[in-house]
Design a protein around this motif. Structure first.
Motif, PDB file in Angstrom:
ATOM      1  N   TRP A  23       0.849  -1.210   0.000  1.00 10.54           N
ATOM      2  CA  TRP A  23       0.000   0.000   0.000  1.00 10.54           C
ATOM      3  C   TRP A  23       0.881   1.257   0.000  1.00 10.54           C
ATOM      4  CZ3 TRP A  23      -5.201   0.469  -0.512  1.00 10.54           C
ATOM      5  CH2 TRP A  23      -5.798   1.694  -0.177  1.00 10.54           C
TER       6      TRP A  23
ATOM      7  N   SER B 183      -2.094   7.090   1.727  1.00 11.16           N
ATOM      8  CA  SER B 183      -2.053   7.541   3.113  1.00 11.16           C
ATOM      9  C   SER B 183      -2.914   6.660   4.012  1.00 11.16           C
ATOM     10  CB  SER B 183      -2.544   8.985   3.205  1.00 11.16           C
ATOM     11  OG  SER B 183      -3.918   9.059   2.848  1.00 11.16           O
ATOM     12  N   GLU B 184      -2.737   6.846   5.302  1.00 11.03           N
ATOM     13  CA  GLU B 184      -3.557   6.119   6.274  1.00 11.03           C
ATOM     14  C   GLU B 184      -5.017   6.540   6.162  1.00 11.03           C
ATOM     15  OE1 GLU B 184      -3.908   5.507  11.123  1.00 11.03           O
ATOM     16  OE2 GLU B 184      -2.115   6.417  10.254  1.00 11.03           O
ATOM     17  N   THR B 185      -5.245   7.819   5.875  1.00  9.63           N
ATOM     18  CA  THR B 185      -6.611   8.314   5.704  1.00  9.63           C
ATOM     19  C   THR B 185      -7.297   7.634   4.522  1.00  9.63           C
ATOM     20  OG1 THR B 185      -6.004  10.478   6.610  1.00  9.63           O
ATOM     21  CG2 THR B 185      -8.041  10.355   5.322  1.00  9.63           C
TER      22      THR B 185
ATOM     23  N   CYS C 160      -6.626   4.718   3.408  1.00  7.97           N
ATOM     24  CA  CYS C 160      -6.884   3.339   3.835  1.00  7.97           C
ATOM     25  C   CYS C 160      -8.171   3.262   4.652  1.00  7.97           C
ATOM     26  CB  CYS C 160      -5.704   2.823   4.645  1.00  7.97           C
ATOM     27  SG  CYS C 160      -5.911   1.148   5.298  1.00  7.97           S
TER      28      CYS C 160
ATOM     29  N   THR D 254      -7.887  -0.841   8.754  1.00  3.62           N
ATOM     30  CA  THR D 254      -6.428  -0.870   8.679  1.00  3.62           C
ATOM     31  C   THR D 254      -6.014  -1.835   7.576  1.00  3.62           C
ATOM     32  OG1 THR D 254      -4.410  -1.202   9.966  1.00  3.62           O
ATOM     33  CG2 THR D 254      -6.220  -2.735  10.363  1.00  3.62           C
TER      34      THR D 254
ATOM     35  N   GLU E  21      -1.254  -6.548   2.809  1.00  6.97           N
ATOM     36  CA  GLU E  21      -1.190  -5.086   2.853  1.00  6.97           C
ATOM     37  C   GLU E  21      -1.378  -4.416   1.498  1.00  6.97           C
ATOM     38  OE1 GLU E  21       2.395  -4.018   4.853  1.00  6.97           O
ATOM     39  OE2 GLU E  21       1.877  -5.082   6.689  1.00  6.97           O
TER      40      GLU E  21
ATOM     41  N   CYS F  68      -7.615  -2.553   2.576  1.00 11.54           N
ATOM     42  CA  CYS F  68      -7.930  -2.141   3.946  1.00 11.54           C
ATOM     43  C   CYS F  68      -9.307  -2.652   4.366  1.00 11.54           C
ATOM     44  CB  CYS F  68      -7.894  -0.620   4.054  1.00 11.54           C
ATOM     45  SG  CYS F  68      -6.278   0.086   3.644  1.00 11.54           S
TER      46      CYS F  68
END
Length: 323
Positions: free
Chosen positions: A78, A81-83, A85, A154, A159, A162
């Motif tokens: 991935w 960004s985490e956002t 995801c 997450t 990976e 999400c």
């Protein structure tokens, strides 16, 4: 096994599956949307079949994050960004719930049509409320982790995608995952099974009545029920495909909730495989829905007629030139 420990072969195999599923789902669902007005020519029929639009939108939505997952496959992990995801996991959940709830609503409608065909009279306000309830419940179930009931989405598996963190062993998260499986998978399946069992029971009873001499008085009603039975069978096939598609993922999530893990590749594969339901639903409707077949044939006939007119015009022009 993390992304770094996973063989490159798995990334490319999963990318191939994503491309096939995504392409089939996108093309066939767009075909349904484009043919909707030709499939249902009256306002009443369009209103009554709004479930088909809801199902099609949810099918398209399920594969809407595939470009991000493809990028992750070709880059071996991935990159967003985490956002991104978190939002991808949230949207996946919303569209998956909407798909299941819509299929449940379709099954319930078919059941009541078969049971009391003369009492069915779709009204705009009730149809709108039904669609709003379906999507409202989907958003609520998907949004519970954002108000503290469960963990945020997450990265899962190898990976590249999400989902909600079903490995979190906290009491609230375990409760959320179990509740999601029950209310978003098990209960709808039981409801749908009840409906189709009832449909076939009623149909069998009706055919027995016709065989006893009521054929003339009930011929028109029998034709209507025959059509609804065909539609019900089509939807039943869609349900079976949905269960086969989502059962591995639901099972893995439930097992992980109780601390039992499967290989990371299996987690990712089950997540992608679950989304084949979006393509299967569309294909089932394209090839089995009678109104869709009629619309396709009509479009083909119109195209043929237009071609014939062009040819006739060409011939006439040639004759004029000869003179």
């Amino acid at each position: 096994m993390t992304a770094e420990e996973t063989s490159t072969m798995w990334f490319y195999l999963i990318a191939s599956l994503i491309l096939v599923v995504g392409s089939c789902s996108f093309v066939t669902n767009l075909a349904i949307l484009s043919m909707y007005k030709k499939m249902f020519t009256t306002r009443k029929s369009r209103l009554f079949n709004m479930n088909l639009i809801s199902l099609t939108v949810s099918d398209i939505g399920i594969v809407i994050v595939f470009p991000l997952e493809l990028d992750a496959c070709f880059n071996l992990g991935w990159r967003m960004s985490e956002t991104a995801c978190v939002m991808a996991g949230f949207l996946d959940a919303v569209f998956a719930y909407a798909q299941m709830f819509t299929l449940t609503a379709i099954a319930l409608e078919k059941y009541f049509i078969i049971r009391s065909p003369r009492s069915v009279n779709p009204q705009l306000n009730m149809i709108v409320i039904k669609i709003l309830v379906i999507w409202g419940l989907s958003v609520i179930l998907s949004g519970l982790p954002f108000v503290g009931f469960g963990s945020y989405p997450t990265l899962d598996g190898i990976e590249i995608s999400c989902a909600f963190d079903y490995h979190d062993q906290s009491i609230l998260n375990r409760t959320y995952i179990i509740a999601s499986v029950i209310f978003g998978f098990i209960l709808p399946i039981f409801t749908i099974s009840f409906c189709y069992t009832g449909i076939f029971r009623i149909a069998s009873h009706h055919m027995n009545k016709v065989a006893k001499g009521n054929k003339l008085s009930e011929e028109k009603e029998a034709k209507k029920r025959k059509l609804e039975m065909k539609l019900a069978k089509t939807t039943a096939v869609a349900i079976i495909c949905f269960v086969i598609s989502w059962a591995p993922y639901a099972s893995i999530a439930t097992m992980a909730t109780f601390g039992k893990r499967v290989p990371a590749v299996a987690e990712t594969f089950s997540a992608v495989f679950a989304k084949t339901s979006s393509a299967l639903n569309a294909v089932i409707y394209v090839y089995n829905h009678p109104q869709f077949k009629i619309a396709i044939l009509k479009k083909g006939a119109d195209g043929g007629a237009s071609t014939s007119k062009v040819r006739m015009t060409s011939v006439s022009n040639d004759k004029s030139d000869d003179k």
